[in-house]
Structure formats: C-alpha cells, structure tokens
Enzyme design. Structure first.
Site, short mmCIF file in Angstrom:
data_model
loop_
_atom_site.label_atom_id
_atom_site.label_comp_id
_atom_site.label_asym_id
_atom_site.label_seq_id
_atom_site.Cartn_x
_atom_site.Cartn_y
_atom_site.Cartn_z
N LYS A 104 0.72 -1.19 -0.20
CA LYS A 104 -0.22 0.02 -0.02
C LYS A 104 0.91 1.22 0.04
O LYS A 104 0.61 2.24 -0.84
CB LYS A 104 -0.82 -0.03 1.33
CG LYS A 104 -2.04 -0.85 0.94
CD LYS A 104 -3.01 -1.30 2.16
CE LYS A 104 -4.00 -2.49 1.83
NZ LYS A 104 -4.87 -2.72 2.91
N GLN A 136 -4.66 -1.67 9.12
CA GLN A 136 -4.72 -2.96 8.49
C GLN A 136 -5.36 -4.14 9.50
O GLN A 136 -5.01 -4.20 10.76
CB GLN A 136 -3.20 -3.35 8.14
CG GLN A 136 -3.05 -4.59 7.18
CD GLN A 136 -3.80 -4.59 6.01
OE1 GLN A 136 -3.85 -3.44 5.38
NE2 GLN A 136 -4.07 -5.68 5.38
N ASP A 169 -11.12 2.37 3.31
CA ASP A 169 -11.57 0.98 3.27
C ASP A 169 -12.92 0.93 2.68
O ASP A 169 -13.36 -0.23 2.11
CB ASP A 169 -11.18 0.37 4.29
CG ASP A 169 -9.78 -0.36 4.30
OD1 ASP A 169 -9.36 -0.67 3.34
OD2 ASP A 169 -9.33 -0.32 5.50
N1 GUN Z 1 -7.09 -7.13 5.71
C1 GUN Z 1 -7.38 -7.85 4.47
N2 GUN Z 1 -7.77 -7.04 3.57
C2 GUN Z 1 -7.96 -5.69 4.20
C3 GUN Z 1 -8.29 -4.57 3.46
O1 GUN Z 1 -8.79 -4.40 2.24
N3 GUN Z 1 -7.99 -3.26 4.41
C4 GUN Z 1 -7.63 -3.50 5.52
N4 GUN Z 1 -7.65 -2.23 6.34
N5 GUN Z 1 -7.43 -4.42 6.22
C5 GUN Z 1 -7.38 -5.64 5.38
#
Ligand code: GUN
Length: 284
Positions: free
Chosen positions: A52, A96, A119
């Site tokens: 990211k 996350q 998200d």
């Molecule tokens: N864990 C697995 N996929 C995601 C996501 O798209 N966003 C976040 N914040 N955590 C995750």
C-alpha cells in the site's frame, strides 16, 4: 480458449489515472495523505501494508505509517485514530486487519471517521453502497468491477454467483453487481448443493478463503471466473479459491492468483484516497 484477466496491467492503468488526479490536486496546493496503521505480528499484513505504501509512492500520495507493537492497548490505538481523525493534513485512514484478539475490530472500524474511511468499512459507507449513493468504494469488490469494465464484460442481466458473504468482499460485491443490473445470488458455507448455483452462473466471484474450493465440475463452459481468494499453502506458495489449472479450460475469462484481484484492491484504495481528499476540500 480462455483469456487471463491481468490485474497487474489494470491496476497500473488505474494508478496512472490516480497519479494524474494527484498532480492536479498538488497544483492546487493539496497533497493527498493516507495514514496506515499496522499492529505488528501478522507477516501477511506487513506485506500488504508495504504494498500500500509503495502504491502511494507511485500515485504521488503521501503515506504515513503508524506501526504499533503487537501488545498495544485498544485505548492507545483508538486514541491514535482520534488524533488522525482531527488532523486536517490526513485525508485517509486505514487500520490493517486483522487486529490482535485483545482489540475489538468493530470498535476500530467505528472509530475511523467515515469521511476518512478509505477502506469503506464503516456502517455509514456500507449503507451508502446499498443505497447506490457513494463516493468511497469497497476496495476489493470495486477492484473486481474495474477488471470487468476494463475487459468490457457486461454484467447486466447476467447470472452472477458470489461465493462468500464477508462484510469486506461478499456482501458489498453483491451490492455493486446488483447496482449494475446483474441477477445476483450469494452462496456461502451453509448453501445446499453449491454446484447447482455455480453451474448456472455466467460470472462466478469466489471469495471463500479456501484454496482450490471451486473445481471444474462446478463451472459451466464459457463462464467468467473471478478469484478473490488469497490462500497461503503449506509450501509457502499463494493459491486462490479456484482450481485454476482445471477451471481455466472451461472459462472464457479467469483471474490468476497472484496477479488478479489482489493488485486491484490497492488501486481502488488509492482512488478512494483521492476521493476522500476531494470531498474534504469541497472539490467535485
Ligand atoms: N485485511 C485484509 N484486507 C484488508 C483491507 O482491504 N483493508 C484493511 N484495512 N485490512 C485488510
């Protein structure tokens, strides 16, 4: 003969578009900024967070990482989110997931201001998706839609079967397909005779979290097969929810794992960060 849906190619394209928008914002003195919180301990989460941050660099978005120790208290994490909510130089916030068991995931999601929830996990943003009136998209499902659009695969009137009903993928995936006039069926672990649904599907979206779960006998000739699963095998390799080698022979289009849906989730996250930045600055 099947075609591979290339998530790397499409995600690069989306990120290029995002970069153009970032450049325009910067000309107006606005630098989009994404704050990424990680509670250390999960190796997969570390990889995702690094990816990211790298995508932010590609898109010209400023990223801030907050790496918290695995034993961080819930209060401390919520206090950090509160600080970032009130920091006008931060446009997007994500924590996350998963967080360790001693932290209530729901409290974390609820703590992030919906305006900065890139998200799209907050109750407000999820509700807006179902009302068809949203600017922040659910990242993984919208990544699937971007793939379908890029390859000009029309979903209108098609039988779309979503396998999996998670809040992050299955449910919002159903909402986005429905919005595009697909006929949507959501199947899950309690579905009786799953194959009778998948065999009738023009488009299958697999989001179950079990390697090789969708086998060739469950897929009809010419179906579009989208594999959202990312499963780590005992030999360390990644595998999707679809038995790719067998299913590809029946599919018209199919996504690989890795290199299919995974890169798209991050590309949409970048798009959402720009959207959030624009909304916060009253830019259309
Ligand atoms: N864990 C697995 N996929 C995601 C996501 O798209 N966003 C976040 N914040 N955590 C995750």
């Amino acid at each position: 003969m099947y075609k591979i849906i290339d998530g790397k190619e499409v995600s690069s394209y989306v990120k290029q578009q995002v970069k153009l928008q970032t450049d325009i914002l910067k000309q107006q003195g606005i630098t989009p900024c994404l704050a990424v919180i990680i509670v250390e301990g999960d190796p997969a989460s570390r990889v995702y967070v690094n990816n990211k941050k790298r995508a932010c660099e590609v898109c010209g978005i400023k990223s801030l990482e907050y790496a918290l120790a695995g034993d961080v208290g819930e209060e401390e994490l919520l206090a950090l989110i509160d600080k970032l909510n009130n920091d006008s130089s931060v446009n997007g916030i994500l924590c996350q997931l998963p967080v360790p068991k001693h932290i209530d995931e729901k409290k974390v999601i609820d703590a992030i201001s919906p305006a900065k929830d890139v998200d799209g996990f907050s109750a407000e943003n999820v509700g807006k998706i179902w009302l068809g009136d949203y600017s922040i998209s659910p990242c993984t499902p919208m990544g699937v839609i971007e793939l379908l659009d890029y390859y000009k695969i029309d979903v209108q009137g098609k039988n779309c079967v979503v396998v999996g009903r998670s809040n992050i993928v299955g449910k919002p995936m159903a909402a986005l397909l429905l919005e595009r006039n697909a006929t949507v069926t959501v199947c899950h672990s309690k579905t009786k005779d799953l194959a009778s649904f998948t065999k009738n599907a023009d488009i299958i979206v697999a989001a179950v979290g079990r390697a090789g779960f969708i086998t060739a006998d469950m897929v009809s000739e010419g179906a579009v097969v989208i594999d959202v699963g990312i499963n780590r095998l005992s030999d360390g390799k990644l595998a999707g929810d679809v038995d790719f080698e067998a299913v590809k022979e029946k599919a018209s289009y199919i996504t690989p794992v890795p290199g299919g849906c995974g890169p798209m989730t991050i590309a949409v996250l970048m798009k959402n960060t720009i959207e959030a930045t624009k909304m916060q600055n009253n830019i259309k």
